[in-house]
Design an enzyme around this catalytic site. Structure first.
Site, mmCIF file in Angstrom:
data_model
loop_
_atom_site.group_PDB
_atom_site.id
_atom_site.type_symbol
_atom_site.label_atom_id
_atom_site.label_comp_id
_atom_site.label_asym_id
_atom_site.label_seq_id
_atom_site.Cartn_x
_atom_site.Cartn_y
_atom_site.Cartn_z
ATOM 1 N N LYS A 97 0.846 -1.196 0.000
ATOM 2 C CA LYS A 97 0.000 0.000 0.000
ATOM 3 C C LYS A 97 0.884 1.251 0.000
ATOM 4 O O LYS A 97 1.921 1.289 0.672
ATOM 5 C CB LYS A 97 -0.897 -0.034 1.242
ATOM 6 N N SER B 236 -9.284 1.688 3.059
ATOM 7 C CA SER B 236 -8.467 2.485 2.148
ATOM 8 C C SER B 236 -7.392 1.665 1.433
ATOM 9 O O SER B 236 -6.711 2.161 0.550
ATOM 10 C CB SER B 236 -7.795 3.631 2.929
ATOM 11 N N SER C 221 -9.679 -0.550 7.258
ATOM 12 C CA SER C 221 -9.124 -0.462 5.910
ATOM 13 C C SER C 221 -8.476 -1.724 5.367
ATOM 14 O O SER C 221 -8.067 -1.760 4.209
ATOM 15 C CB SER C 221 -8.127 0.691 5.835
#
Length: 440
Positions: free
Chosen positions: A38, A115, A139
């Protein structure tokens, strides 16, 4: 400005590059596995983008690499690049106005969840074997549920968040995704600390609270029945406890009385005590986000996408509220939940309150969904407990999942229980859904 992705990436990647493991004669624990990262983790010499072009523009390349990334590569895995995320990690949707929305392969007309959206999609699309994400409010758990894969939010503080951009340190965790429990556990064996005790016990009891499943608004996906049947067959019916979680929290978290009346009149399916838990967590999270990022937002005035802009500016301009009361409630809640699950217990709940929202869903409907989602997600969030999202399959064209929660530090126990229960869950799911056109 949108970034053009390679064909076949499903919009998952920000950039492609390789981080290669050491050339070792010995067989390393993650040998042969590929992973994605990420774009919130620092990689030495590369700018960490935090989901926003203005953030990337105003920050220098990282001076050091995240210890989690270093440990994963040292264990034999090869990184293939960085993945798209929601701006400033402030959403559970997975839509990014600048870099595009990674495609949910399970349901292309629906959001992938955020996210850590790109990380989840990279795993679901079989572009990598596993992926690193972060989970503050949900997330990792949410995109895992929406994309039909496994996602672990470890116990808070157990896995290093050093050289990871903070969202809210009180709740930030580093988690990961995989398509199977074996891979998820292999990564856990590298990133989780060794347990103090050598043996991992069998679970003694499962709390499967019906009121949490009523937050779904409908029991037609039969996850409540599937869990009850699976646990009863695998561990015995005496192991099942169906007490309502909302009632337990109300009776054991005394300071909840200061807030509960404000959450008892909702028309949507809700559990007022869990709505309070969610409210307190979001207030604490917002306060830390403001401390971390208000100065940058106020100075740079970044271009933020719809939904994110409103949330960020609300956070940096809001009053903190009765912080002493919030912290007291958090302490009481952690203690109460520890009493509920004890040393060898499991809490089983829905990961999310239903199907993934449609892309570009109308704001009011989305806010109602978010409120119900956070009443479930805040259970592990506010307590700091570990939670594992488990996919059950596709029902009526959308992915269905459940979650198991265990006490703080019982992450290996949680993974072990999931492996023990998973075949029975699949069997009971098939039975429950056999009359419809559902697939596993």
């Amino acid at each position: 400005m949108a970034i053009e992705m390679e064909v076949g990436d499903y919009g998952a990647f920000m950039e492609k590059f390789e981080l290669l493991p050491p050339q070792s004669q010995q067989q390393l624990p993650l040998h042969g596995l590929t992973f994605a990262i990420k774009d919130i983790f620092d990689i030495s010499g590369r700018v960490t983008g935090f989901g926003n072009p203005d953030w990337a523009r105003t920050h220098a390349p990282a001076a050091a690499t995240s210890p989690v990334v270093l440990a994963t590569v040292a264990a034999g895995a090869t990184s293939v690049g960085k993945t798209v995320m929601d701006e400033m990690a402030y959403s559970i949707n997975g839509e990014n106005a600048h870099y595009g929305t990674p495609m949910n392969l399970c349901a292309p007309d629906r959001v992938p969840g955020g996210s850590s959206s790109g990380s989840a999609v990279a795993v679901a699309a079989k572009l990598v074997d596993f992926a690193l994400g972060t989970d503050t409010g949900g997330s990792v758990r949410v995109p895992a549920a929406y994309c039909g894969i496994f996602g672990l939010r470890p116990s808070h503080g157990l896995v290093s968040t050093e050289n990871v951009i903070p969202m809210s340190q009180m709740f930030d965790t580093v988690g990961w995704f995989a398509r199977d429990l074996s891979t998820l556990s292999r990564v856990g064996n590298v990133l989780l600390p060794l347990p103090a005790e050598k043996s991992i016990n069998q679970p003694t009891h499962f709390t499967i609270p019906k009121d949490c499943f009523e937050i779904l608004g409908s029991l037609k996906d039969q996850t409540y029945q599937i869990l009850n049947a699976s646990v009863s067959k695998r561990f015995g019916s005496d192991a099942v406890d169906n007490r309502n979680l909302g009632e337990f929290v109300s009776n054991n978290v005394l300071s909840i009385g200061k807030f509960i009346s404000d959450f008892s009149k909702s028309e949507a399916p809700s559990v007022p005590a869990l709505s309070v838990i969610s409210y307190v967590m979001r207030c604490l999270q917002r306060s830390e986000f403001k401390a971390n990022h208000a100065e940058w937002v106020s100075t740079v005035k970044p271009n933020l996408g719809p939904g994110i802009r409103e949330r960020v500016y609300e956070a940096i301009t809001s009053e903190d509220g009765p912080m002493e009361d919030f912290h007291a409630l958090r302490t009481e809640f952690k203690s109460a939940l520890a009493d509920l699950v004890k040393h060898d217990g499991i809490l089983a709940i829905p990961t999310v309150p239903g199907s993934p929202p449609k892309l570009r869903m109308e704001a009011t409907a989305l806010e109602n969904f978010r409120a119900r989602a956070f009443s479930l997600l805040s259970i592990a969030g506010l307590s700091g407990f570990c939670q594992l999202s488990i996919p059950l399959g596709m029902r009526d064209g959308v992915p269905v999942s459940v979650s198991l929660v265990a006490r703080h530090g019982a992450d290996r126990f949680l993974l072990n229980v999931a492996q023990d229960l998973y075949e029975m869950l699949k069997e009971e799911t098939k039975k429950a859904w056999c009359s419809s056109n559902s697939s596993l």
